[in-house]
Structure formats: C-alpha cells, structure tokens
Enzyme design. Structure first.
Site, PDB file in Angstrom:
ATOM      1  N   GLY A  34       0.683  -0.931  -0.454  1.00 14.40           N
ATOM      2  CA  GLY A  34       0.006   0.358   0.562  1.00 14.40           C
ATOM      3  C   GLY A  34       0.978   1.223  -0.190  1.00 14.40           C
ATOM      4  N   ARG A  59       0.899  -5.122  -5.138  1.00 16.05           N
ATOM      5  CA  ARG A  59       1.774  -6.246  -4.319  1.00 16.05           C
ATOM      6  C   ARG A  59       0.956  -7.477  -5.044  1.00 16.05           C
ATOM      7  NH1 ARG A  59      -2.736  -3.314  -0.858  1.00 16.05           N
ATOM      8  NH2 ARG A  59      -1.879  -3.099   1.287  1.00 16.05           N
ATOM      9  N   ASP A  63       5.153  -4.938   5.887  1.00 13.39           N
ATOM     10  CA  ASP A  63       5.823  -6.379   6.072  1.00 13.39           C
ATOM     11  C   ASP A  63       6.652  -6.915   5.337  1.00 13.39           C
ATOM     12  OD1 ASP A  63       2.768  -6.527   6.549  1.00 13.39           O
ATOM     13  OD2 ASP A  63       2.848  -7.164   7.941  1.00 13.39           O
ATOM     14  N   THR A 110       4.489   3.280   5.532  1.00 10.76           N
ATOM     15  CA  THR A 110       2.645   2.300   5.935  1.00 10.76           C
ATOM     16  C   THR A 110       2.036   3.518   7.203  1.00 10.76           C
ATOM     17  OG1 THR A 110       1.200   0.579   6.698  1.00 10.76           O
ATOM     18  CG2 THR A 110       3.479   0.615   7.489  1.00 10.76           C
ATOM     19  N   ASP A 164       0.129   2.845   8.441  1.00 12.20           N
ATOM     20  CA  ASP A 164      -0.446   1.969   9.639  1.00 12.20           C
ATOM     21  C   ASP A 164       0.399   1.924  10.940  1.00 12.20           C
ATOM     22  OD1 ASP A 164      -3.044   1.580   8.148  1.00 12.20           O
ATOM     23  OD2 ASP A 164      -1.686  -0.646   7.458  1.00 12.20           O
ATOM     24  N   ASP A 222       2.638  -0.591  12.223  1.00 17.10           N
ATOM     25  CA  ASP A 222       2.567  -1.436  12.934  1.00 17.10           C
ATOM     26  C   ASP A 222       3.246  -2.439  12.382  1.00 17.10           C
ATOM     27  OD1 ASP A 222       1.910  -2.161   9.883  1.00 17.10           O
ATOM     28  OD2 ASP A 222       0.494  -3.460   9.788  1.00 17.10           O
ATOM     29  N   GLY A 275      -6.137   1.369   9.208  1.00 21.40           N
ATOM     30  CA  GLY A 275      -4.982   0.896   9.995  1.00 21.40           C
ATOM     31  C   GLY A 275      -5.075  -0.933  10.261  1.00 21.40           C
ATOM     32  N   ARG A 276      -5.829  -1.550   8.941  1.00 27.31           N
ATOM     33  CA  ARG A 276      -5.127  -2.968   8.845  1.00 27.31           C
ATOM     34  C   ARG A 276      -5.986  -3.346  10.795  1.00 27.31           C
ATOM     35  NH1 ARG A 276      -3.783  -5.833   4.285  1.00 27.31           N
ATOM     36  NH2 ARG A 276      -2.474  -4.037   3.812  1.00 27.31           N
TER      37      ARG A 276
END
Ligand code: F6P
Length: 358
Positions: free
Chosen positions: A14, A75, A106, A128, A130, A132, A173-174
């Site tokens: 993303g 992706r 990731d 990202t 996110d 995360d 934010g997944r």
C-alpha cells in the site's frame, strides 16, 4: 570488498505519503556516493516485467512534496513463486543491480529477505500509514495519514455540533489501532474502538445518552477498520443504529478509507523519509543487508529483518512454528519486552480517550 556500483529502489504494498521523499533521499545519497541508481517500476513486479529506469539527480526533482509514489506500487503475487523470484534475479543481473532498497510494509520486507537469500542484498525502509511494524516506533506515512484523518474528523465535528448528532467513523489501519487511537485523542472523540483492546459497548451507549441529556451536542466515535462483530460484520456499521436506537441521538456512519493514503506528506514524513533513505544507502555501502531501517527513541537504527518480522508476529499473535526459535535467547527476550512496550503504549492512549471524553 568491491565498492557497490549500482543499486535499485522500489516501492511496494500500500502506498504511503512520504514514499517519494524516501525514493528521493536514497537516489540522491547513492548518486552523491558515486553509485548508479535505477528505479524499479511497480514494486517487485517491475523486476519480473523488466521495468527499470535509470536515475539522475533530476529524476527525483519535485517529488518530495507529492503523495503516492512516482515508482508506482502493487502487491505482486508472482514474486512469491520460485519462478517469479528467479526472473527477478535475472533482471537484476541483466541491469547490474547489485543491491536494492525496498520501501513498504511487512510484505515488502518478506520479499527483501527472499532477494537477500538469493544473492541480492536488500535493505527495507518502513513505509505504511498503519504504523504497524512492531520493531520501529514510526513508519513513513503515519503522520500524514493521521493529519488527513484528523482534518476530516474536525469537519464531521462541525456538522455534528450543528445537528446534535453522533458520527461513527471507521478509519484505516488494517489490524492496528494506532490511527484510531491517536486521531480519537486529537479530535476529542467520545471513544476509540481498536482490535487490540476490549471495548465496553454498553458503557459507551449509556455515556452518550447521559452526556446528550446534559446538553452535549456532538459525538465522534472512532473505530479502526480491523474491528468486527463475532459473525464477521464491520462493527462500525452495526454499532451506528444501536447508538441511535438506544440513546435517541441521531447517528451517522462514515468510512474514510483510502482517501487518507493520498495527499502531500507532512514535514514529519518528509524528514523521516530523508533520514531513513540516507541510512539505507549507508548500510549497503558498509556491506550490510537484510535489515530494516527503524526509528527507535528518535534515533535511526537498523534491525535484522527476521527479528523485525518475528517481533511483528509475536505482537500480532500470528507466530508460525520455528519463528521464535530462529532468534537467539537475547533476541527472544527483546521481542517479548518490545511487545509489552507496544501494548502499554496502546493502553496508555486508550486511557487518555476515556479520561478526556467524559
Ligand atoms: O496497509 C495500508 C492500508 O491502507 C491499510 O490501512 C488498509 O487496510 C489496506 O492498506 C488497504 O489495502 P488495499 O489498498 O489493498 O485496499
């Protein structure tokens, strides 16, 4: 060790505001060091489809302020196959690409490890919205996406106040609640609902009802997109009519979605991208690879990608057999300590929303 002659840069997964600033920093630093630079178009797919462009310092002019990624992103499933990987390696050999800087999340770092294991040293830069990636305090794009989210929450607050309404807002934010927590605090939301922490629906509904009776007119409830009902429905959509029915406060639902991934990167993202981009090239020049560039307590450091991924899986409870065992005992302890730290950070923010929304 022979000096590095040529590197490639790619952006994958993303997109995130600040990716362009990272590409620019990597390109300018490498060219300044006398290393040739190519851009790989469309993430790992560019290596499979042989879409490679030569960079000069001017190739990255005027991109620092632009959202999205000039190298495009996707992706790429084919890259995960051994055949796709071999095609990618052949493209690197054909163009003399000796090392790669991979910007993404990731999934991007898994690809980076695959390349390193097949002889193309790769360093990852965390990009990202996110935030995360457990190993780093910060991922490029997070600040910009949060500011865009916050601006839209502020707009909703205006109209909620005029009409005495509640707005339930699902933010990106997944599986990570950080965008929801930070923006809920900054927007003065009445609640933040995130996948990592339990949530008391009854308490929230009673509180909205009580505050409404006391004269409070506007209510924002921020929900992370990763929160679902036990039967798999998006929780925000389910909660919205419940609030209206049980409190009498007219309630609307909004989903901000991909809008917050676009737009000009903030100063924080441009600055961090520049620091991380320079560091990535320095690492490759030192002959190091399979690392992810991290921000830890304000410093730019590099951590082993495998460590980073195990830390992620440990925190997200998605460990696979053998993951922890691939680390040294000291690294295993560090992973556990880091997960405790990240959880404590989330709890602290959660408390802040509670305390300030009464
Ligand atoms: O990881 C970034 C992110 O924007 C998440 O917040 C979101 O869940 C996901 O990507 C959306 O993915 P896609 O762009 O494939 O719809």
């Amino acid at each position: 060790m022979a000096k590095l002659q040529k590197i490639g840069i790619l952006t994958s997964g993303g997109d995130a505001p600040g990716m362009n600033a990272a590409v620019r920093a990597v390109a300018r630093k490498a060219l300044d060091e006398g290393i040739e630079v190519v851009g790989i178009v469309g993430g790992y797919a560019g290596l499979i489809q042989d879409e490679i462009i030569d960079f000069t310092p001017r190739s990255v002019s005027n991109i620092i302020a632009r959202g999205g990624t000039m190298l495009y992103s996707n992706r790429c499933l084919e890259f995960k196959t051994e055949e796709g990987m071999q095609t990618a390696i052949a493209t690197c050999k054909k163009h003399g690409i000796e090392a790669i800087v991979a910007c993404g999340g990731d999934g991007t770092f898994r690809g980076a490890t695959d390349l390193t294991n097949r002889g193309i040293p790769t360093v990852g830069i965390p990009c990202t919205i996110d935030n995360d990636i457990t190993a780093t305090d910060y991922t490029i794009g997070f600040d910009s996406a949060m500011n865009t989210t916050l601006g839209m929450l502020d707009c909703l607050r205006d109209t909620c106040e005029s009409h005495a309404r509640c707005n339930v807002v699902e933010v990106m934010g997944r599986d990570c609640g950080q965008i929801a927590l930070y923006t809920a605090i900054a927007a003065g939301a009445v609640a933040a609902i995130v996948p990592e922490l339990p949530f008391d629906e009854k308490e929230l509904i009673e509180r909205i009802g009580k505050l409404s009776k006391e004269g409070k007119r506007s209510f924002l409830v921020v929900i992370s997109e990763g929160v679902f009902t036990p039967d798999g429905k998006k929780y925000g959509e389910v909660l919205t009519p419940k609030i209206e029915k049980e409190t009498g406060v007219e309630t609307r639902f909004a989903r901000f979605a991909h809008i917050v991934r676009g737009g000009a990167p903030s100063l924080r993202d441009r600055y961090t991208a520049t620091r991380m981009g320079i560091k990535a090239v320095e690492l490759l020049l030192e002959g190091k690879s399979n690392l992810v560039v991290c921000e830890i307590d304000g410093k730019i450091e590099a951590l082993d990608i495998n460590y980073s991924q195990v830390a992620d899986r440990y925190f997200k409870k998605t460990l696979k057999p053998g993951n922890m065992e691939s680390l040294t005992p000291a690294q295993q302890q560090a992973v556990k300590d880091l997960a405790d730290k990240r959880y404590a950070e989330l709890c602290e923010m959660y408390e802040m929303v509670k305390v300030t929304s009464k």
